[in-house]
Scaffold this motif. Structure first.
Motif, PDB file in Angstrom:
ATOM      1  N   GLU A  82       0.818  -1.211   0.000  1.00  0.00           N
ATOM      2  CA  GLU A  82       0.000   0.000   0.000  1.00  0.00           C
ATOM      3  C   GLU A  82       0.862   1.276   0.000  1.00  0.00           C
ATOM      4  O   GLU A  82       1.802   1.393   0.794  1.00  0.00           O
ATOM      5  N   ASN A  83       0.514   2.223  -0.856  1.00  0.00           N
ATOM      6  CA  ASN A  83       1.210   3.517  -0.934  1.00  0.00           C
ATOM      7  C   ASN A  83       2.641   3.413  -1.432  1.00  0.00           C
ATOM      8  O   ASN A  83       3.469   4.263  -1.114  1.00  0.00           O
ATOM      9  N   GLU A  84       2.960   2.372  -2.192  1.00  0.00           N
ATOM     10  CA  GLU A  84       4.287   2.278  -2.801  1.00  0.00           C
ATOM     11  C   GLU A  84       4.123   2.121  -4.319  1.00  0.00           C
ATOM     12  O   GLU A  84       3.111   1.626  -4.800  1.00  0.00           O
ATOM     13  N   TRP A  85       5.150   2.581  -5.036  1.00  0.00           N
ATOM     14  CA  TRP A  85       5.133   2.562  -6.503  1.00  0.00           C
ATOM     15  C   TRP A  85       5.973   1.412  -7.025  1.00  0.00           C
ATOM     16  O   TRP A  85       6.979   1.041  -6.426  1.00  0.00           O
ATOM     17  N   LEU A  86       5.601   0.905  -8.179  1.00  0.00           N
ATOM     18  CA  LEU A  86       6.411  -0.130  -8.821  1.00  0.00           C
ATOM     19  C   LEU A  86       6.265  -0.025 -10.333  1.00  0.00           C
ATOM     20  O   LEU A  86       5.188   0.275 -10.854  1.00  0.00           O
ATOM     21  N   SER A  87       7.369  -0.282 -11.009  1.00  0.00           N
ATOM     22  CA  SER A  87       7.361  -0.350 -12.471  1.00  0.00           C
ATOM     23  C   SER A  87       8.706  -0.913 -12.903  1.00  0.00           C
ATOM     24  O   SER A  87       9.672  -0.877 -12.137  1.00  0.00           O
ATOM     25  N   ASP A  88       8.780  -1.447 -14.118  1.00  0.00           N
ATOM     26  CA  ASP A  88      10.096  -1.737 -14.673  1.00  0.00           C
ATOM     27  C   ASP A  88      10.511  -0.507 -15.462  1.00  0.00           C
ATOM     28  O   ASP A  88      10.206  -0.379 -16.655  1.00  0.00           O
ATOM     29  N   LEU A  89      11.197   0.409 -14.786  1.00  0.00           N
ATOM     30  CA  LEU A  89      11.531   1.701 -15.382  1.00  0.00           C
ATOM     31  C   LEU A  89      12.358   1.570 -16.661  1.00  0.00           C
ATOM     32  O   LEU A  89      12.209   2.366 -17.580  1.00  0.00           O
TER      33      LEU A  89
END
Lengths: 204, 204
Positions: A82-89
């Motif tokens: 919760e409230n964290e970001w994720l992506s394969d930048l």
């Protein structure tokens, strides 16, 4: 203070704490680009070879970003709750096929922002460039800390540091996922846990 | 094309390639905040316990950022040669005592920008927030790659990847510094080099 209830309020609230708060216009623009998405447990948001088209903000649940080595072993690079970001930048910005996987470890609700929409936010509002600069700087420092630990610290101490630094992850992640983050086997992690528990019992 | 000659032209030129180019006003503001500094070989720009007050842009020479573990062993976290940036961002942004060292491995010339001046550039010009966001994103991806290698790849392959990815570092760094980056002993690195050279000779 009234706690935020809608996912879009959550993102505004997120930047309110520890970032440069969004004004009404910025929050509205961000909200317009956020799409809610529900992912089942074990469902993949990204596979190697696919282009990562979104950044994800976790509203509820848990994601992991992992890579599989040539021997078929999975290595967890990042978790997001919760409230964290994720992506394969790497894949996201270059619009190139990804080398990693993103999987939901629990039933997960995210807000996703597409590549073009995020770039549009960066162009229109200085604040987003700034807040995402600060966000990635913080992730960079966590990663540098982790790299240093992985090359200089024995597994037992790495596990203790993980518990101290990420108690909110440690509390909900299964043994296998923590082991794949620390670069050890689940059996060895169980042994560390037993040793630490028995050392704790021996203390007066 | 005329190549840049002054250090300040170098920084402008740096952002020209692969970033959002600075306009005259932005370049002038940046130039006004850059201070030239000469560091002798083996001189420290930062020691643990000190606050890192600057970000450094290398004009000529080579810096390393390293940490020393509880056993007294040094681990190289980052190198920077010509046209690369280095700082202990954790200490720099939080204005807290650093846990790492920055040392010149060669006689080195840098441009330094102070904390307050960089923040002023961020406030005054959107472009700097954007370019430094992109800069740190790229460093983040390199670090993630390296972390993945350090937990999943044998030393021989890590060394090959290092040569392929950072030939400009590999060509000028002594064995001991590369070993302290790869997390192996200099003796083991020498063995890897001998093995690779003899495998190369055996090829038809």
């Amino acid at each position: 203070m009234k706690l935020p209830t809608s996912p879009l309020q959550l993102v505004s609230h997120y930047f309110q704490r520890g970032y440069f708060p969004l004004n009404a216009q910025e929050a509205e623009a961000l909200a317009a680009y956020c799409t809610r998405r529900q992912i089942k447990r074990r469902q993949l948001l990204l596979q190697t070879g696919e282009i990562c088209r979104h950044v994800y903000f976790v509203v509820a649940g848990c994601l992991r970003l992992y890579a599989v080595d040539t021997g078929g072993k999975a290595h967890n690079l990042q978790f997001a709750v919760e409230n964290e970001w994720l992506s394969d930048l790497a894949s996201f910005y270059a619009e190139q096929p990804s080398g990693v996987f993103i999987e939901a470890l629990e039933s997960t609700s995210v807000l996703q922002i597409s590549h073009d929409d995020l770039l549009d936010l960066f162009v229109r509002f200085h604040k987003f460039d700034r807040n995402f600069r600060i966000l990635i700087e913080r992730q960079y420092l966590q990663l540098q800390d982790r790299l240093l630990q992985s090359i200089s610290t024995p597994a037992e101490a790495r596990y203790r540091a993980f518990l101290a630094q990420y108690p909110h992850w440690a509390a909900r992640l299964p043994n296998t996922q923590i082991a794949a983050y620390l670069g050890i086997t689940p059996e060895f992690l169980s042994k560390i846990r037993r040793d630490q528990a028995s050392a704790h019992r021996r203390q007066p």
